[in-house]
Design a protein around this motif. Structure first.
Motif, PDB file in Angstrom:
ATOM      1  N   LEU A 393       0.832  -1.213   0.000  1.00 31.67           N
ATOM      2  CA  LEU A 393       0.000   0.000   0.000  1.00 31.67           C
ATOM      3  C   LEU A 393       0.861   1.256   0.000  1.00 31.67           C
ATOM      4  CD1 LEU A 393      -2.835  -0.986   2.511  1.00 31.67           C
ATOM      5  CD2 LEU A 393      -3.043  -0.660   0.041  1.00 31.67           C
ATOM      6  N   ILE A 394       1.929   1.219   0.791  1.00 30.91           N
ATOM      7  CA  ILE A 394       2.845   2.368   0.820  1.00 30.91           C
ATOM      8  C   ILE A 394       3.498   2.533  -0.559  1.00 30.91           C
ATOM      9  CG2 ILE A 394       4.983   3.253   1.819  1.00 30.91           C
ATOM     10  CD1 ILE A 394       4.205   1.909   4.446  1.00 30.91           C
ATOM     11  N   GLY A 395       3.821   1.414  -1.193  1.00 38.33           N
ATOM     12  CA  GLY A 395       4.401   1.472  -2.529  1.00 38.33           C
ATOM     13  C   GLY A 395       3.446   2.061  -3.550  1.00 38.33           C
ATOM     14  N   ILE A 396       2.172   1.676  -3.449  1.00 37.02           N
ATOM     15  CA  ILE A 396       1.159   2.231  -4.362  1.00 37.02           C
ATOM     16  C   ILE A 396       1.037   3.741  -4.154  1.00 37.02           C
ATOM     17  CG2 ILE A 396      -1.319   2.271  -4.854  1.00 37.02           C
ATOM     18  CD1 ILE A 396      -1.339  -0.742  -4.226  1.00 37.02           C
ATOM     19  N   GLY A 397       1.070   4.128  -2.876  1.00 33.65           N
ATOM     20  CA  GLY A 397       1.002   5.565  -2.583  1.00 33.65           C
ATOM     21  C   GLY A 397       2.184   6.316  -3.145  1.00 33.65           C
TER      22      GLY A 397
END
Length: 418
Positions: A393-397
């Motif tokens: 999720l952090i990567g997508i952000g």
């Protein structure tokens, strides 16, 4: 095409930005792991007093105080539970098995005794003391006049297997000695009798008759083994059967006794985890966006030599992916180290007086009984998968912030560096 030498050079030479991003991710993943692992360990700890007895739920009923402290009486916290009520409890959905016991106080002229009647064949309740034998043997379901003594009581009274103990003018052959401290201090006693013999004593005792109506098949303690995830619902159903005076104990009962800190840890572990991830999400996204703005000269040069928007996204995205992976590894290491450290912590779970009653006027009667439990914080595969998803999720952000920042760069800003 991704130029990996360029990727590694950016990560190494921009070490301040890299270390900040990795630290943010590692911290958020570490918080996610530790908070949830500690919450799970607390739940296991709260189950320990009942699991020691092979039970998920214990049931008893409060009653009246004995009129006289003479002979066998029932403590006020363990009034009779009638057979028809027991049968209704057994039939409830989720109940796997149930053990009955009968707890009494015996104010004998020769000395006070706490007595528990057990069914030796049961797989829960005080019958589990068969695994805590010190000498002799445990009770047999086919015998009436045998007794097993607690180790401390036997030593103080100078009694051992082969001797006789008289209770309510009835001789009982001592067949074994057990160490009651090896299990949870729920319904532990000094003398253990077959349940049938204990029932006869209670039914014939004038001290019991003066306060209660005690029938031949009654007991006053139930140890229910049931589906763990249905314990609270089962407690509510048992309350409906037994009435308002019933005391139904579940792991939640022990959790509430430890105070608000443990309750808040359990209830807000998810909220704390989500909050830490959101903070990391936005901070890493902001750092990524700032990185793109700082690298406008590089992006202009890339465009000048023929790099497309897709190529630029792939190049900078690869750097971000490596940083996120390093942050996830750091978070897992942080979580494992914290879990090992917290596993050395022992918490004392209070045992309510009602669940192991001792006369307050007797030595040690008012002492708080506890069950010491090591936390044993562990990281489950599910928790590791959650950490991976959180990193994703952090990567997508980060990817969203990067693409948005590159898209918002004005052509004039980029062309200045071409």
């Amino acid at each position: 095409m991704i130029h990996w030498h360029y990727v590694l050079s950016e990560i190494v030479h921009r070490w301040r930005r890299t270390s900040v991003s990795i630290s943010l991710i590692a911290f958020s993943i570490g918080v996610l792991i530790v908070v949830n692992a500690v919450g799970d360990s607390f739940q296991r700890a709260f189950r320990a007093p009942l699991e020691d007895m092979g039970a998920t739920v214990t049931v008893q009923r409060s009653g009246d105080v004995p009129e006289k402290m003479e002979g066998p009486v029932l403590p006020c916290s363990v009034a009779p539970i009638h057979q028809q009520e027991t049968e209704k409890v057994v039939q409830l959905p989720g109940v796997q098995s149930m053990s009955q016991a009968l707890l009494m106080w015996d104010f004998d002229p020769k000395g006070f005794r706490i007595i528990v009647g057990v069914r030796p064949e049961d797989d829960s309740g005080p019958a589990l003391l068969k695994k805590a034998l010190v000498s002799g043997r445990f009770l047999d379901k086919n015998e009436e006049n045998s007794a097993v003594l607690d180790l401390t009581f036997a030593r103080n009274a100078n009694l051992e297997p082969g001797q006789t103990l008289e209770i309510w003018d009835r001789p009982f052959n001592i067949v074994g000695v057990v160490d009651s401290s090896r299990i949870s201090q729920l319904a532990t006693a000094q003398v253990y009798l077959p349940l049938s013999a204990a029932r006869k004593i209670a039914a014939e005792s004038s001290g019991v008759k003066a306060v209660h109506t005690f029938e031949k098949d009654d007991s006053n303690l139930l140890f229910v083994r049931a589906d763990r995830d249905r314990s609270d619902e089962l407690a509510r159903q048992i309350k409906e059967i037994m009435g308002e005076k019933a005391t139904v104990s579940t792991p939640t009962s022990f959790q509430e006794m430890l105070g608000s800190v443990f309750v808040l840890t359990d209830k807000f572990s998810l909220a704390i985890s989500v909050l830490s991830l959101l903070v990391a999400f936005f901070l890493v996204a902001r750092t990524t966006a700032a990185n793109v703005r700082e690298r406008r000269p590089e992006i202009g040069t890339m465009k000048a030599v023929g790099w497309t928007r897709k190529d630029i996204l792939g190049q900078i995205g690869s750097e971000t992916l490596i940083i996120i992976l390093l942050g996830m590894v750091g978070g897992l290491v942080l979580g494992f180290v914290a879990a090992k450290a917290l596993s050395l912590v022992t918490i004392s779970i209070p045992i309510p007086w009602e669940m192991s009653p001792r006369p307050h006027f007797m030595p040690g009667g008012g002492d708080q009984l506890t069950r010491d439990v090591r936390l044993h914080v562990s990281i489950s595969p599910v928790l590791m998968a959650s950490a991976f998803l959180a990193s994703l999720l952090i990567g997508i952000g980060s990817a969203w912030a990067m693409a948005r920042s590159i898209t918002r760069l004005k052509p004039s800003e980029v062309l200045r560096y071409e």
